[in-house]
Design an enzyme around this catalytic site. Structure first.
Site, PDB file in Angstrom:
ATOM      1  CB  ALA A 141      -0.796  12.692 -23.622  1.00 16.90           C
TER       2      ALA A 141
ATOM      3  CG  HIS B 230     -18.111  12.956 -27.992  1.00 17.38           C
ATOM      4  ND1 HIS B 230     -18.305  13.769 -26.995  1.00 17.38           N
ATOM      5  CD2 HIS B 230     -17.134  12.076 -27.725  1.00 17.38           C
ATOM      6  CE1 HIS B 230     -17.147  13.802 -26.299  1.00 17.38           C
ATOM      7  NE2 HIS B 230     -16.336  12.734 -26.650  1.00 17.38           N
TER       8      HIS B 230
ATOM      9  CE  LYS C 137      -3.775   9.811 -24.822  1.00 16.27           C
ATOM     10  NZ  LYS C 137      -4.741   9.928 -23.652  1.00 16.27           N
TER      11      LYS C 137
ATOM     12  CG  ASP D 103      -2.060  17.753 -21.827  1.00 15.83           C
ATOM     13  OD1 ASP D 103      -1.855  16.535 -21.507  1.00 15.83           O
ATOM     14  OD2 ASP D 103      -3.258  17.996 -22.101  1.00 15.83           O
TER      15      ASP D 103
ATOM     16  CE1 TYR E 118      -4.167   1.732   0.466  1.00 18.72           C
ATOM     17  CE2 TYR E 118      -2.637   3.293   1.482  1.00 18.72           C
ATOM     18  CZ  TYR E 118      -4.122   2.945   0.965  1.00 18.72           C
ATOM     19  OH  TYR E 118      -5.032   3.941   0.804  1.00 18.72           O
TER      20      TYR E 118
ATOM     21  CG  PHE F   8      -7.368  16.549 -24.729  1.00 12.00           C
ATOM     22  CD1 PHE F   8      -7.556  16.040 -26.010  1.00 12.00           C
ATOM     23  CD2 PHE F   8      -7.972  15.587 -23.487  1.00 12.00           C
ATOM     24  CE1 PHE F   8      -8.185  14.853 -26.462  1.00 12.00           C
ATOM     25  CE2 PHE F   8      -8.387  14.534 -24.043  1.00 12.00           C
ATOM     26  CZ  PHE F   8      -8.700  13.903 -25.342  1.00 12.00           C
ATOM     27  CG  ASP F   9     -11.842  16.928 -26.413  1.00  8.68           C
ATOM     28  OD1 ASP F   9     -11.152  17.675 -26.824  1.00  8.68           O
ATOM     29  OD2 ASP F   9     -12.734  16.300 -26.820  1.00  8.68           O
TER      30      ASP F   9
END
Ligand code: F0G
Length: 458
Positions: free
Chosen positions: A217, A450, A258, A215, A72, A124-125
Protein backbone atom coordinates in the site's frame (compact mmCIF):
# COMPACT_ATOMS: atom_id res chain seq x y z
CA UNK A 1 20.82 29.03 2.23
CA UNK A 2 19.56 25.57 1.40
CA UNK A 3 16.22 25.83 -0.31
CA UNK A 4 13.43 24.22 1.71
CA UNK A 5 11.10 21.58 0.34
CA UNK A 6 7.95 22.80 -1.37
CA UNK A 7 5.05 21.00 -2.97
CA UNK A 8 5.79 20.17 -6.63
CA UNK A 9 2.25 21.21 -7.60
CA UNK A 10 -0.09 24.16 -7.38
CA UNK A 11 -3.81 24.10 -6.59
CA UNK A 12 -6.32 24.27 -9.44
CA UNK A 13 -9.53 23.30 -7.69
CA UNK A 14 -10.60 23.64 -4.08
CA UNK A 15 -13.24 21.98 -1.92
CA UNK A 16 -15.02 23.93 0.79
CA UNK A 17 -14.71 22.62 4.32
CA UNK A 18 -16.67 24.16 7.15
CA UNK A 19 -15.63 25.29 10.56
CA UNK A 20 -17.97 24.72 13.46
CA UNK A 21 -18.27 25.82 17.08
CA UNK A 22 -17.33 23.79 20.11
CA UNK A 23 -21.00 23.75 21.16
CA UNK A 24 -22.00 22.20 17.83
CA UNK A 25 -19.25 19.62 18.07
CA UNK A 26 -20.21 18.66 21.63
CA UNK A 27 -23.72 17.91 20.36
CA UNK A 28 -22.60 16.15 17.15
CA UNK A 29 -20.17 13.82 18.87
CA UNK A 30 -22.81 12.97 21.48
CA UNK A 31 -25.30 12.23 18.67
CA UNK A 32 -22.59 10.10 17.02
CA UNK A 33 -22.43 8.03 20.25
CA UNK A 34 -18.82 9.18 20.68
CA UNK A 35 -17.77 7.10 17.68
CA UNK A 36 -15.87 9.24 15.17
CA UNK A 37 -16.87 6.88 12.32
CA UNK A 38 -20.47 7.97 12.92
CA UNK A 39 -19.78 11.65 12.26
CA UNK A 40 -20.89 13.17 8.97
CA UNK A 41 -17.87 14.42 7.04
CA UNK A 42 -19.59 17.83 7.00
CA UNK A 43 -19.19 17.90 10.78
CA UNK A 44 -15.42 17.50 10.44
CA UNK A 45 -13.02 20.34 9.67
CA UNK A 46 -9.73 18.48 9.15
CA UNK A 47 -10.30 14.80 8.46
CA UNK A 48 -7.33 12.65 9.47
CA UNK A 49 -9.29 9.43 9.89
CA UNK A 50 -7.27 7.79 7.11
CA UNK A 51 -4.94 8.46 4.20
CA UNK A 52 -6.75 5.75 2.24
CA UNK A 53 -8.62 6.90 -0.84
CA UNK A 54 -8.75 10.44 0.53
CA UNK A 55 -5.93 11.99 -1.52
CA UNK A 56 -6.23 14.52 -4.33
CA UNK A 57 -5.77 13.34 -7.90
CA UNK A 58 -3.73 15.43 -10.31
CA UNK A 59 -4.99 17.14 -13.47
CA UNK A 60 -3.26 14.38 -15.43
CA UNK A 61 -5.11 11.72 -13.47
CA UNK A 62 -8.42 13.51 -14.07
CA UNK A 63 -7.57 13.74 -17.79
CA UNK A 64 -6.97 10.01 -17.78
CA UNK A 65 -10.41 9.55 -16.23
CA UNK A 66 -11.93 11.14 -19.33
CA UNK A 67 -10.28 8.71 -21.73
CA UNK A 68 -10.89 5.52 -19.76
CA UNK A 69 -11.94 2.57 -21.89
CA UNK A 70 -14.96 0.86 -20.36
CA UNK A 71 -14.87 -2.25 -22.56
CA UNK A 72 -15.67 -5.38 -20.58
CA UNK A 73 -12.64 -7.27 -21.87
CA UNK A 74 -9.23 -6.18 -23.10
CA UNK A 75 -9.76 -2.45 -22.47
CA UNK A 76 -6.89 -0.10 -23.34
CA UNK A 77 -7.10 1.02 -19.69
CA UNK A 78 -6.21 -2.49 -18.61
CA UNK A 79 -3.09 -2.38 -20.78
CA UNK A 80 -2.14 1.04 -19.42
CA UNK A 81 -2.28 -0.37 -15.92
CA UNK A 82 -0.41 -3.50 -17.01
CA UNK A 83 2.40 -1.40 -18.52
CA UNK A 84 2.70 0.79 -15.42
CA UNK A 85 2.94 -2.29 -13.21
CA UNK A 86 5.53 -3.86 -15.49
CA UNK A 87 7.62 -0.71 -15.93
CA UNK A 88 7.52 0.64 -12.37
CA UNK A 89 7.15 -2.49 -10.24
CA UNK A 90 8.60 -5.11 -12.59
CA UNK A 91 5.83 -7.71 -12.52
CA UNK A 92 4.73 -9.61 -15.62
CA UNK A 93 1.27 -10.66 -14.40
CA UNK A 94 -1.42 -8.74 -12.58
CA UNK A 95 -5.07 -8.85 -11.56
CA UNK A 96 -7.08 -5.69 -10.83
CA UNK A 97 -9.28 -5.72 -7.70
CA UNK A 98 -11.58 -3.10 -6.21
CA UNK A 99 -9.30 -2.40 -3.23
CA UNK A 100 -6.49 -3.86 -1.12
CA UNK A 101 -8.47 -6.29 1.00
CA UNK A 102 -10.05 -7.69 -2.16
CA UNK A 103 -6.56 -8.42 -3.48
CA UNK A 104 -5.84 -10.25 -0.22
CA UNK A 105 -9.07 -12.21 -0.53
CA UNK A 106 -8.31 -13.35 -4.08
CA UNK A 107 -4.63 -14.14 -3.52
CA UNK A 108 -5.18 -15.94 -0.22
CA UNK A 109 -8.01 -17.99 -1.73
CA UNK A 110 -5.39 -19.43 -4.06
CA UNK A 111 -2.60 -19.77 -1.49
CA UNK A 112 -3.75 -20.24 2.10
CA UNK A 113 -5.46 -23.25 3.66
CA UNK A 114 -6.54 -24.18 7.19
CA UNK A 115 -3.66 -24.67 9.61
CA UNK A 116 -1.16 -22.64 7.57
CA UNK A 117 1.35 -20.26 9.11
CA UNK A 118 1.97 -16.83 7.56
CA UNK A 119 4.93 -14.97 9.03
CA UNK A 120 5.33 -11.23 8.47
CA UNK A 121 5.90 -7.83 10.05
CA UNK A 122 2.78 -6.80 12.02
CA UNK A 123 0.22 -7.78 9.37
CA UNK A 124 -2.43 -5.13 8.71
CA UNK A 125 -5.89 -5.87 10.23
CA UNK A 126 -7.56 -6.87 6.95
CA UNK A 127 -4.58 -9.05 6.01
CA UNK A 128 -4.70 -10.77 9.38
CA UNK A 129 -8.48 -11.02 9.05
CA UNK A 130 -8.22 -12.79 5.70
CA UNK A 131 -5.58 -15.16 7.08
CA UNK A 132 -7.56 -15.98 10.23
CA UNK A 133 -10.81 -16.29 8.29
CA UNK A 134 -9.12 -19.25 6.54
CA UNK A 135 -8.21 -20.72 9.96
CA UNK A 136 -4.55 -20.01 9.33
CA UNK A 137 -2.25 -18.08 11.64
CA UNK A 138 -0.42 -14.78 11.12
CA UNK A 139 2.87 -14.77 13.08
CA UNK A 140 4.41 -11.40 13.84
CA UNK A 141 8.19 -11.33 13.32
CA UNK A 142 8.72 -7.55 13.60
CA UNK A 143 11.89 -6.40 15.40
CA UNK A 144 11.36 -5.68 19.11
CA UNK A 145 12.38 -2.01 18.74
CA UNK A 146 9.10 -1.38 16.92
CA UNK A 147 7.09 -1.81 20.11
CA UNK A 148 8.69 1.04 22.06
CA UNK A 149 7.46 4.43 20.77
CA UNK A 150 10.45 6.28 22.23
CA UNK A 151 13.23 4.31 20.47
CA UNK A 152 14.70 6.00 17.38
CA UNK A 153 15.39 3.27 14.81
CA UNK A 154 15.49 4.08 11.08
CA UNK A 155 13.67 0.92 9.99
CA UNK A 156 11.15 -0.12 12.63
CA UNK A 157 9.23 -2.08 9.99
CA UNK A 158 12.09 -4.60 9.67
CA UNK A 159 11.56 -8.28 10.24
CA UNK A 160 13.65 -9.94 12.92
CA UNK A 161 15.56 -12.57 10.93
CA UNK A 162 16.01 -14.84 13.94
CA UNK A 163 12.28 -14.81 14.72
CA UNK A 164 11.56 -15.45 11.05
CA UNK A 165 14.04 -18.30 10.70
CA UNK A 166 12.70 -19.94 13.85
CA UNK A 167 9.27 -20.09 12.21
CA UNK A 168 10.68 -21.34 8.90
CA UNK A 169 12.57 -24.07 10.78
CA UNK A 170 9.67 -25.04 13.01
CA UNK A 171 7.07 -25.73 10.32
CA UNK A 172 7.35 -27.71 7.07
CA UNK A 173 7.38 -25.58 3.94
CA UNK A 174 4.01 -27.03 2.87
CA UNK A 175 2.50 -25.25 5.89
CA UNK A 176 4.01 -21.83 5.11
CA UNK A 177 2.44 -20.67 1.84
CA UNK A 178 4.04 -17.22 1.91
CA UNK A 179 5.85 -14.58 3.93
CA UNK A 180 4.18 -11.14 3.91
CA UNK A 181 6.29 -8.01 4.21
CA UNK A 182 4.25 -4.84 4.67
CA UNK A 183 5.95 -1.74 3.22
CA UNK A 184 5.71 0.62 5.01
CA UNK A 185 4.41 -1.22 8.05
CA UNK A 186 1.12 0.48 8.95
CA UNK A 187 0.52 -1.43 12.18
CA UNK A 188 3.91 -0.46 13.59
CA UNK A 189 3.24 3.20 12.75
CA UNK A 190 4.00 3.67 9.06
CA UNK A 191 7.54 2.49 9.66
CA UNK A 192 9.76 1.48 6.73
CA UNK A 193 11.61 -1.75 5.95
CA UNK A 194 15.22 -1.35 4.82
CA UNK A 195 16.51 -2.65 1.49
CA UNK A 196 19.00 -4.77 3.41
CA UNK A 197 16.17 -6.37 5.34
CA UNK A 198 14.17 -7.00 2.14
CA UNK A 199 17.26 -8.70 0.68
CA UNK A 200 17.89 -10.75 3.81
CA UNK A 201 14.26 -11.88 4.02
CA UNK A 202 14.37 -13.00 0.39
CA UNK A 203 17.60 -14.90 0.94
CA UNK A 204 16.19 -16.68 3.97
CA UNK A 205 12.94 -17.42 2.15
CA UNK A 206 14.85 -18.94 -0.77
CA UNK A 207 16.77 -21.19 1.60
CA UNK A 208 13.44 -22.57 2.86
CA UNK A 209 11.73 -22.32 -0.56
CA UNK A 210 8.94 -20.00 0.60
CA UNK A 211 7.60 -17.20 -1.64
CA UNK A 212 7.72 -13.60 -0.42
CA UNK A 213 4.86 -11.17 -1.04
CA UNK A 214 4.74 -7.49 -0.20
CA UNK A 215 1.65 -5.77 1.13
CA UNK A 216 2.56 -2.69 -0.86
CA UNK A 217 0.00 0.00 0.00
CA UNK A 218 2.75 2.52 0.90
CA UNK A 219 5.66 1.11 -1.11
CA UNK A 220 6.70 4.51 -2.51
CA UNK A 221 6.92 6.06 0.95
CA UNK A 222 9.07 3.08 1.93
CA UNK A 223 11.37 3.75 -1.04
CA UNK A 224 11.72 7.38 0.04
CA UNK A 225 12.87 6.32 3.52
CA UNK A 226 15.40 3.92 1.96
CA UNK A 227 16.82 6.81 -0.10
CA UNK A 228 17.03 9.11 2.92
CA UNK A 229 18.18 6.63 5.54
CA UNK A 230 20.19 3.92 3.78
CA UNK A 231 23.57 5.25 2.70
CA UNK A 232 24.00 3.06 -0.40
CA UNK A 233 20.77 4.42 -1.92
CA UNK A 234 21.15 8.15 -1.46
CA UNK A 235 22.02 8.76 -5.12
CA UNK A 236 19.43 6.40 -6.60
CA UNK A 237 16.12 7.59 -7.98
CA UNK A 238 12.90 6.51 -6.27
CA UNK A 239 11.99 4.45 -9.34
CA UNK A 240 15.35 2.63 -9.18
CA UNK A 241 14.82 1.90 -5.51
CA UNK A 242 11.25 0.71 -6.11
CA UNK A 243 12.43 -1.61 -8.89
CA UNK A 244 15.09 -3.10 -6.61
CA UNK A 245 12.67 -3.50 -3.68
CA UNK A 246 10.25 -5.54 -5.77
CA UNK A 247 13.06 -7.59 -7.33
CA UNK A 248 13.17 -9.35 -3.94
CA UNK A 249 9.45 -10.25 -4.05
CA UNK A 250 7.54 -13.01 -5.81
CA UNK A 251 4.39 -10.97 -5.80
CA UNK A 252 2.46 -8.20 -4.14
CA UNK A 253 -0.97 -7.04 -3.07
CA UNK A 254 -1.80 -3.39 -3.38
CA UNK A 255 -4.31 -1.00 -1.93
CA UNK A 256 -4.05 1.67 -4.62
CA UNK A 257 -5.95 4.08 -2.36
CA UNK A 258 -2.62 4.96 -0.79
CA UNK A 259 0.50 5.15 -2.96
CA UNK A 260 -1.26 5.07 -6.33
CA UNK A 261 -3.17 8.18 -5.17
CA UNK A 262 -6.61 7.09 -6.36
CA UNK A 263 -9.88 7.07 -4.47
CA UNK A 264 -10.62 3.40 -5.12
CA UNK A 265 -8.70 0.46 -6.54
CA UNK A 266 -6.23 -2.32 -5.91
CA UNK A 267 -4.38 -5.18 -7.56
CA UNK A 268 -2.30 -8.31 -7.22
CA UNK A 269 0.97 -8.51 -9.19
CA UNK A 270 2.85 -11.75 -9.72
CA UNK A 271 5.82 -13.40 -11.40
CA UNK A 272 4.33 -16.89 -11.60
CA UNK A 273 2.01 -17.63 -14.50
CA UNK A 274 0.74 -20.69 -12.66
CA UNK A 275 -0.33 -18.70 -9.63
CA UNK A 276 -1.78 -16.01 -11.89
CA UNK A 277 -4.01 -18.64 -13.50
CA UNK A 278 -5.08 -20.04 -10.14
CA UNK A 279 -5.83 -16.61 -8.69
CA UNK A 280 -7.70 -15.61 -11.89
CA UNK A 281 -10.44 -18.11 -11.02
CA UNK A 282 -11.10 -16.35 -7.70
CA UNK A 283 -10.75 -12.92 -9.27
CA UNK A 284 -13.53 -13.74 -11.72
CA UNK A 285 -15.70 -15.08 -8.90
CA UNK A 286 -15.21 -12.27 -6.41
CA UNK A 287 -14.12 -9.20 -8.38
CA UNK A 288 -14.87 -9.38 -12.08
CA UNK A 289 -13.28 -10.45 -15.34
CA UNK A 290 -9.47 -10.48 -15.21
CA UNK A 291 -9.07 -7.34 -17.32
CA UNK A 292 -11.10 -5.12 -14.99
CA UNK A 293 -11.60 -7.02 -11.69
CA UNK A 294 -13.78 -4.53 -9.83
CA UNK A 295 -12.39 -1.39 -11.42
CA UNK A 296 -13.78 0.81 -14.13
CA UNK A 297 -11.54 1.67 -17.08
CA UNK A 298 -11.22 5.29 -16.01
CA UNK A 299 -10.05 4.21 -12.57
CA UNK A 300 -7.40 1.93 -14.08
CA UNK A 301 -6.15 4.87 -16.16
CA UNK A 302 -5.93 7.14 -13.12
CA UNK A 303 -4.18 4.41 -11.18
CA UNK A 304 -1.52 3.92 -13.88
CA UNK A 305 -0.84 7.66 -13.89
CA UNK A 306 -0.86 7.76 -10.07
CA UNK A 307 1.82 5.06 -9.81
CA UNK A 308 4.09 7.23 -11.90
CA UNK A 309 3.46 10.41 -9.89
CA UNK A 310 3.81 8.71 -6.51
CA UNK A 311 7.27 7.41 -7.38
CA UNK A 312 8.76 10.88 -7.93
CA UNK A 313 11.14 12.28 -5.32
CA UNK A 314 9.78 15.80 -4.92
CA UNK A 315 6.24 14.58 -4.43
CA UNK A 316 7.39 12.12 -1.75
CA UNK A 317 9.60 14.69 -0.07
CA UNK A 318 6.71 17.14 0.36
CA UNK A 319 4.41 14.32 1.48
CA UNK A 320 6.72 12.88 4.14
CA UNK A 321 7.91 16.32 5.27
CA UNK A 322 4.32 17.43 5.80
CA UNK A 323 3.70 14.44 8.04
CA UNK A 324 6.97 15.21 9.85
CA UNK A 325 5.88 18.83 10.33
CA UNK A 326 2.96 17.63 12.43
CA UNK A 327 5.32 15.37 14.37
CA UNK A 328 7.81 18.19 14.96
CA UNK A 329 5.11 20.54 16.23
CA UNK A 330 3.81 17.89 18.62
CA UNK A 331 7.34 17.40 19.97
CA UNK A 332 7.77 21.17 20.36
CA UNK A 333 4.53 21.32 22.34
CA UNK A 334 5.62 18.42 24.55
CA UNK A 335 3.01 16.01 23.19
CA UNK A 336 4.28 12.40 23.28
CA UNK A 337 4.30 10.85 19.79
CA UNK A 338 5.79 7.78 18.22
CA UNK A 339 9.39 8.06 17.02
CA UNK A 340 10.60 8.23 14.37
CA UNK A 341 7.65 9.85 12.58
CA UNK A 342 5.87 7.48 10.21
CA UNK A 343 5.36 7.95 6.49
CA UNK A 344 1.62 8.56 6.46
CA UNK A 345 0.62 9.44 10.01
CA UNK A 346 1.60 10.73 13.42
CA UNK A 347 0.68 8.50 16.33
CA UNK A 348 -0.01 10.14 19.69
CA UNK A 349 0.82 8.07 22.73
CA UNK A 350 -2.47 8.47 24.61
CA UNK A 351 -1.42 6.62 27.76
CA UNK A 352 1.31 9.20 28.27
CA UNK A 353 -1.14 12.08 27.71
CA UNK A 354 -3.85 10.70 29.98
CA UNK A 355 -2.09 8.55 32.60
CA UNK A 356 -4.94 9.25 35.04
CA UNK A 357 -7.42 7.16 33.03
CA UNK A 358 -7.91 3.45 33.71
CA UNK A 359 -7.43 1.17 30.69
CA UNK A 360 -11.12 0.20 30.97
CA UNK A 361 -12.04 3.80 30.07
CA UNK A 362 -10.72 3.56 26.48
CA UNK A 363 -7.87 6.02 26.75
CA UNK A 364 -7.04 6.63 23.09
CA UNK A 365 -10.71 6.89 22.15
CA UNK A 366 -11.18 9.50 24.89
CA UNK A 367 -8.27 11.52 23.52
CA UNK A 368 -9.57 11.26 19.94
CA UNK A 369 -12.97 12.56 21.13
CA UNK A 370 -11.33 15.49 22.92
CA UNK A 371 -9.36 16.43 19.79
CA UNK A 372 -12.58 16.43 17.79
CA UNK A 373 -14.35 18.61 20.34
CA UNK A 374 -11.39 20.97 20.48
CA UNK A 375 -10.92 21.58 16.76
CA UNK A 376 -13.23 19.46 14.61
CA UNK A 377 -10.34 17.14 13.81
CA UNK A 378 -11.07 13.48 13.19
CA UNK A 379 -8.31 11.01 14.04
CA UNK A 380 -8.73 7.33 14.80
CA UNK A 381 -8.25 5.19 17.88
CA UNK A 382 -5.63 2.46 17.62
CA UNK A 383 -6.18 1.01 21.05
CA UNK A 384 -8.46 -1.25 23.08
CA UNK A 385 -11.61 -0.71 21.03
CA UNK A 386 -9.78 -1.67 17.83
CA UNK A 387 -8.00 -4.56 19.56
CA UNK A 388 -11.46 -6.02 20.29
CA UNK A 389 -12.25 -8.98 22.52
CA UNK A 390 -10.45 -12.28 22.70
CA UNK A 391 -12.49 -14.62 20.48
CA UNK A 392 -12.43 -17.36 23.15
CA UNK A 393 -12.62 -15.62 26.53
CA UNK A 394 -14.59 -12.61 25.20
CA UNK A 395 -12.51 -10.44 27.51
CA UNK A 396 -11.22 -7.09 26.25
CA UNK A 397 -7.71 -7.32 24.79
CA UNK A 398 -5.61 -4.47 26.17
CA UNK A 399 -2.80 -3.66 23.74
CA UNK A 400 0.56 -2.39 24.99
CA UNK A 401 -0.03 0.95 23.28
CA UNK A 402 -3.05 3.24 23.20
CA UNK A 403 -2.55 5.45 20.15
CA UNK A 404 -4.46 8.15 18.31
CA UNK A 405 -3.50 8.04 14.64
CA UNK A 406 -3.57 11.27 12.67
CA UNK A 407 -3.24 10.08 9.07
CA UNK A 408 -2.55 12.75 6.48
CA UNK A 409 -4.30 12.42 3.10
CA UNK A 410 -2.02 12.94 0.10
CA UNK A 411 -1.88 16.40 -1.55
CA UNK A 412 -5.07 17.42 0.32
CA UNK A 413 -4.31 19.75 3.21
CA UNK A 414 -1.89 22.67 3.43
CA UNK A 415 0.70 23.19 6.12
CA UNK A 416 -1.69 25.71 7.72
CA UNK A 417 -4.07 22.85 8.35
CA UNK A 418 -1.20 20.98 9.95
CA UNK A 419 -0.47 23.98 12.20
CA UNK A 420 -4.15 24.11 13.09
CA UNK A 421 -4.20 20.43 14.05
CA UNK A 422 -1.05 20.80 16.15
CA UNK A 423 -2.49 23.85 17.95
CA UNK A 424 -5.74 22.02 18.74
CA UNK A 425 -3.74 19.06 20.01
CA UNK A 426 -1.69 21.43 22.19
CA UNK A 427 -4.87 22.88 23.69
CA UNK A 428 -6.09 19.39 24.58
CA UNK A 429 -2.65 18.56 25.97
CA UNK A 430 -2.61 21.72 28.10
CA UNK A 431 -5.95 20.83 29.69
CA UNK A 432 -5.17 17.11 29.96
CA UNK A 433 -5.44 17.10 33.76
CA UNK A 434 -9.08 18.17 33.51
CA UNK A 435 -9.89 15.02 31.53
CA UNK A 436 -10.63 12.73 34.44
CA UNK A 437 -13.16 10.36 32.93
CA UNK A 438 -13.20 8.25 29.79
CA UNK A 439 -16.02 6.46 27.99
CA UNK A 440 -17.89 3.19 28.32
CA UNK A 441 -19.46 0.91 25.73
CA UNK A 442 -23.24 0.89 25.26
CA UNK A 443 -23.31 -1.32 22.16
CA UNK A 444 -20.71 -3.31 20.25
CA UNK A 445 -20.81 -5.70 17.29
CA UNK A 446 -19.43 -9.25 17.77
CA UNK A 447 -16.41 -8.52 15.52
CA UNK A 448 -14.74 -5.38 14.08
CA UNK A 449 -16.59 -3.46 16.76
CA UNK A 450 -14.68 -0.20 16.29
CA UNK A 451 -16.67 0.79 13.20
CA UNK A 452 -20.09 0.71 14.85
CA UNK A 453 -19.40 0.86 18.58
CA UNK A 454 -21.70 3.15 20.60
CA UNK A 455 -20.26 4.87 23.66
CA UNK A 456 -21.21 7.23 26.43
CA UNK A 457 -19.15 9.44 28.70
CA UNK A 458 -18.56 8.05 32.15
N1 F0G B 1 -2.68 -3.20 3.75
C1 F0G B 1 -2.34 -2.10 4.43
C2 F0G B 1 -0.93 -1.94 4.90
C3 F0G B 1 -3.30 -1.11 4.69
O1 F0G B 1 -2.94 -0.02 5.37
C4 F0G B 1 -4.61 -1.28 4.22
C5 F0G B 1 -5.65 -0.28 4.48
C6 F0G B 1 -4.92 -2.46 3.51
C7 F0G B 1 -3.93 -3.40 3.29
C8 F0G B 1 -6.30 -2.72 2.99
O2 F0G B 1 -6.55 -1.96 1.89
O3 F0G B 1 -8.46 -0.49 2.55
O4 F0G B 1 -7.84 -0.82 0.15
O5 F0G B 1 -8.90 -2.65 1.42
N2 F0G B 1 -5.52 0.65 5.31
C9 F0G B 1 -6.46 1.74 5.57
C10 F0G B 1 -5.95 2.60 6.71
C11 F0G B 1 -7.87 1.31 5.73
O6 F0G B 1 -6.71 3.48 7.15
O7 F0G B 1 -4.83 2.42 7.16
P1 F0G B 1 -8.03 -1.45 1.49
Amino acid sequence: MKLPYAEPFKIKMVEQITRSTKEQRLQWIKDAKYNLFNLKSSQVFVDLLTDSGTGAMSDKQWSEMMIGDESYAGATSYYKMKNAIKNILGFEYFLPTHQGRAAENVLFSALIKEGDIVPGNSHFDTTKGHIEFRKAKAVDCTIDEAFDTSIEHPFKGNLDLVKLENILKKYPKEQIPLIIVTVTCNSSGGQPVSMQNLKDVKQLAEKYEIPVFYDSARFAENAYFIKIREEAYKNKTIKEIVAEMFSYADGMTMSSKKDAIVNMGGFIALRSEKLFKEASVYNIMFEGFITYGGMSGRDMNALAQGLDEATEFYYLESRIEQVALLGKRCVEYGIPVQHPFGGHAIFIDAKKVLPQLAKEEYIAQTLAIELYIEGGIRGVEIGTILADRDPETRENRYPALELVRLAIPRRTYTNNHIEYVAAAMKNVFDRRNEITKGVKILYEAPIMRHFTVELEKI
